[in-house]
Design a protein around this motif. Structure first.
Motif, mmCIF file in Angstrom:
data_model
loop_
_atom_site.group_PDB
_atom_site.id
_atom_site.type_symbol
_atom_site.label_atom_id
_atom_site.label_comp_id
_atom_site.label_asym_id
_atom_site.label_seq_id
_atom_site.Cartn_x
_atom_site.Cartn_y
_atom_site.Cartn_z
ATOM 1 N N VAL A 1 0.835 -1.200 0.000
ATOM 2 C CA VAL A 1 0.000 0.000 0.000
ATOM 3 C C VAL A 1 0.870 1.250 0.000
ATOM 4 N N ASP B 1 2.283 1.855 -3.466
ATOM 5 C CA ASP B 1 1.305 2.412 -4.398
ATOM 6 C C ASP B 1 1.019 3.886 -4.085
ATOM 7 N N GLU B 2 0.984 4.222 -2.810
ATOM 8 C CA GLU B 2 0.718 5.609 -2.423
ATOM 9 C C GLU B 2 1.886 6.533 -2.774
ATOM 10 N N ARG C 1 -5.385 1.472 -4.812
ATOM 11 C CA ARG C 1 -4.196 1.081 -4.043
ATOM 12 C C ARG C 1 -4.297 -0.400 -3.663
ATOM 13 N N GLY C 2 -3.210 -1.117 -3.889
ATOM 14 C CA GLY C 2 -3.207 -2.547 -3.594
ATOM 15 C C GLY C 2 -3.755 -3.398 -4.714
ATOM 16 N N ASN D 1 -2.140 -6.651 -3.828
ATOM 17 C CA ASN D 1 -2.454 -7.285 -2.543
ATOM 18 C C ASN D 1 -3.468 -8.422 -2.639
ATOM 19 N N ARG E 1 3.676 5.614 6.383
ATOM 20 C CA ARG E 1 2.454 4.964 5.910
ATOM 21 C C ARG E 1 1.265 5.881 6.149
ATOM 22 N N HIS F 1 -12.591 2.092 3.228
ATOM 23 C CA HIS F 1 -11.360 1.326 3.020
ATOM 24 C C HIS F 1 -11.711 0.064 2.223
ATOM 25 N N HIS G 1 -6.534 -2.098 0.247
ATOM 26 C CA HIS G 1 -5.712 -1.163 1.026
ATOM 27 C C HIS G 1 -6.270 -0.971 2.440
ATOM 28 N N LEU H 1 -5.700 -1.310 5.641
ATOM 29 C CA LEU H 1 -4.580 -1.568 6.542
ATOM 30 C C LEU H 1 -5.045 -2.048 7.916
ATOM 31 N N SER I 1 -2.909 -5.344 7.497
ATOM 32 C CA SER I 1 -1.520 -5.066 7.871
ATOM 33 C C SER I 1 -1.376 -5.412 9.347
#
Length: 688
Positions: free
Chosen positions: A179, A182-183, A252-253, A261, A424, A600, A604, A606, A610
């Motif tokens: 993530v 990508d960001e 993202r992801g 991801n 992050r 979310h 992505h 998190l 994560s």
């Protein structure tokens, strides 16, 4: 194995100013040998506790465990602070390497049969040990922790559980790094006046600073930092650019390359289900909810779906009004997800006669931070003393001594507020060191808390003030509420210190603290125009307060959709082969509005991938909101948002207690009852 001579003492002996680590004396190369030595040292301590010839008692077993692993805790605290807030390729490579090693380390402890026999003996005899409530909870945590580490499993299943935990640690690290990649790698550079249509000076300045940081000083960069992309989606008149930014933000992801991801999520969900089954739970959600206030997925579902139905209905009414604004613009497109914020802002400006760009000049970071400290002073008698002479882990990080009414320092606070490519996304609080009163092997009696708040506000151009949106200001107050929970802790044992509470109770202090941001007296004194110093006019303040519930249906839908998907993912009978398709199926089934996206999306997300901190637990923000809305009503009922007695009750029964009492008992002691969702629904404007 690393020798002590190979270890940088700055990692394990914090002898910098105020007892902080000497961050400037630590390099990336110091971490690997320090982790290796500290894990071995911790295992030596565990073996000594497990092999103690004396009969197990609370002191020689549980208290010894509570203070064991100090060196490892210190190394890990510094490393993971850097990994989250100021990373680089060397740190990221070590993070991928160390995550499974740490998992294996704790699996080894979990499989220590002699250690479990000692703890289990105490657990079975707990009724006759004359333990305090705090000691009983601490004992329970250690016993349940070892059971969840496989202490009661056969050797082959213990080995499989350790293997699963190690792989999950790897996957969680990979997810977060994907993530971040990508960001940090995406930016949309704008170079013409036409591309800046609708954007106010504060956003243009932030985009200029972001572009300069990326080597394009002649341009303006839209990045995927929430503090830039959200105001851009809200204010940009260029629909094509809004769509481009929105699609990148929500993708993202999902890059399709090395940072994708999808395989990470698929394997994570499969392994979590297997882990839960190994430990005797029906699914991963049942395992995670075992130690929460909610207890069951059904209880969570009841709350979420009740709110969902009200929010979707209200959002449908809002969408019709937004669609009429599209027609007024001479367009005939449907409201899409990249349109909602833009037209909602137009609607707010019309309905309440103000826009976000009018409010933001009054929300300077420096003043709102002062407000944050001032509220804590009025409620709890504390003061924050800035220490600009102290160097932290990054030049942007501010250091404060937190002192009591007598001027005695009882906590250290670090504030890290600006977005950068090495940090992050999101905002969080963590503790470098937790408060407790136990004697340590080095002879010290207890420790003061050292707490960090990390945010991602857009950094202004040189010489410009940092201006916050109202959402940003709420985030600052929210994270400081967590910080207060850690800093005001007054417990004996570190494992129940501060935020060491049930997952669906931990958000209560943070969400409750947000209420004080919009107290008129606070806005009047701290919402000061950055160029004139004038207070926010009463007329504008009244409009801001009147609009507090504006667009709440949208916010509730995007949040609740994420919480519902999280629970479905972790209660599924069979882990989904395609998690993204599963997510879409859940959203279709509950009637997700096409014009609103999840807050979310899972590639992505998190919070839940994560690491597993909020996995099957994202609902806890709403669960805690039920509590915080009711808790703030306790102040409102007195007619004084700073009522001293109510503040004392909050401090004595919740903020100082950490996890040393049961969450429900703590809340009942403060409020005298458990709440219904009504206050929360009223606060969101979803209940008549």
């Amino acid at each position: 194995m690393a020798d002590t001579n190979d270890i940088n003492p700055a990692l394990t002996t914090w002898d910098g100013a105020l007892g902080l680590p000497r961050f400037d004396s630590i390099s990336e190369d110091d971490f690997a040998p320090a982790f290796e030595w500290a894990m071995a040292d911790h295992l030596r301590e565990i073996d000594a506790i497990a092999g103690n010839a004396a009969k197990p008692d609370f002191a020689n077993t549980i208290e010894a465990l509570e203070v064991s692993g100090d060196a490892l805790s210190r190394v890990a605290a510094v490393f993971f602070t850097r990994a989250g807030a100021d990373t680089n390729p060397a740190i990221q490579a070590l993070e991928r390497e160390i995550a499974p090693k740490l998992s294996a380390h704790y699996s080894t402890i979990g499989a220590n049969a002699a250690l479990f026999r000692r703890i289990d003996a105490l657990w079975q005899e707990r009724q006759s040990l004359a333990l305090t409530e705090e000691q009983t909870i601490v004992l329970e945590r250690h016993w349940k922790g070892l059971v969840r580490s496989g202490a009661q499993l056969a050797a082959d299943k213990q080995a499989r559980l350790a293997e699963i935990n190690g792989r999950l640690a790897e996957l969680g690290t990979n997810f977060g790094q994907n993530v971040l990649a990508d960001e940090s790698e995406w930016a949309m550079f704008l170079t013409t006046e036409d591309e800046l249509q609708g954007l106010p000076d504060f956003l243009i300045d932030a985009m200029a600073a972001a572009a300069a940081e990326r080597g394009r000083p002649e341009a303006y960069a839209v990045t995927l930092s929430r503090s830039i992309v959200e105001p851009f989606l809200t204010l940009s008149a260029r629909r094509d650019l809004r769509e481009k930014a929105f699609r990148a933000w929500t993708a993202r992801g999902l890059s399709g390359g090395e940072h994708d991801n999808r395989p990470v999520m698929k394997e994570t969900l499969r392994l979590r289900a297997e882990k839960a089954n190994l430990l005797g739970y029906e699914n991963f959600a049942a395992m995670k909810l075992d130690n929460t206030m909610a207890k069951t997925a059904d209880a969570v579902d009841t709350l979420l779906m009740d709110v969902w139905e009200k929010a979707v209905k209200a959002a449908g009414n809002d969408e019709k009004e937004l669609q009429s604004l599209v027609a007024e613009d001479g367009a005939n497109h449907d409201i899409e997800a990249w349109d909602w914020r833009y037209y909602a802002e137009k609607r707010r400006a019309r309905k309440f006669s103000f826009s976000e760009s009018e409010v933001k000049p009054y929300l300077q970071l420096e003043r709102i931070l002062e407000a944050c400290f001032a509220v804590a002073g009025r409620l709890f008698g504390i003061q924050a003393v800035a220490r600009p002479d102290i160097v932290a882990y990054h030049p942007d990080v501010r250091v404060y001594e937190i002192r009591d009414e007598n001027g005695e320092a009882f906590a250290i606070f670090l504030g890290d507020y600006f977005n950068r490519a090495t940090k992050r996304s999101g905002a969080w609080m963590n503790a470098l060191q937790s408060q407790h009163r136990l004697p340590l092997p080095n002879g010290q009696q207890g420790e003061l808390p050292i707490v960090i708040n990390v945010c991602n506000f857009a950094k202004p151009a040189e010489g410009k003030p940092a201006l916050l949106s109202l959402d940003d200001a709420h985030t600052l107050f929210h994270e400081f509420g967590h910080a207060l929970h850690g800093m005001l802790s007054n417990v004996t044992y570190p494992s129940v210190s501060g935020t060491g509470v049930d997952r669906d109770f931990v958000e209560l202090p943070s969400q409750l603290y947000e209420h004080w941001l919009t107290i008129p007296d606070i806005l009047r004194n701290y919402a000061l125009h950055y160029s004139t110093g004038a207070a926010m006019p009463d007329a504008l303040m009244d409009k801001v307060l009147e609009a507090a519930n504006f667009n709440q249906a949208f916010s509730t839908v995007e949040y609740t959709a994420s919480a519902i998907v999280d629970m479905h993912l972790h209660t599924a009978t069979t882990p989904p082969a395609d998690p993204v398709a599963f997510q879409d199926g859940v959203l279709n089934a509950i009637g997700m509005p096409k014009a609103i996206a999840m807050r979310h999306a899972i590639p992505h997300f998190l919070h839940i991938f994560s690491g597993d901190g909020y996995a099957a637990g994202y609902y806890s923000y709403m669960w805690a909101e039920v509590l915080d809305a009711d808790a703030f009503e306790a102040f409102e009922e007195t007619g004084n948002a700073f009522d001293p007695e109510t503040a004392r009750q909050l401090l004595d029964n919740i903020l100082s207690k950490g996890g040393s009492v049961r969450a429900e008992a703590a809340y009942r002691a403060f409020r005298g009852k458990m709440p219904t969702p009504d206050a929360m629904l009223r606060g969101r404007g979803l209940l008549d």
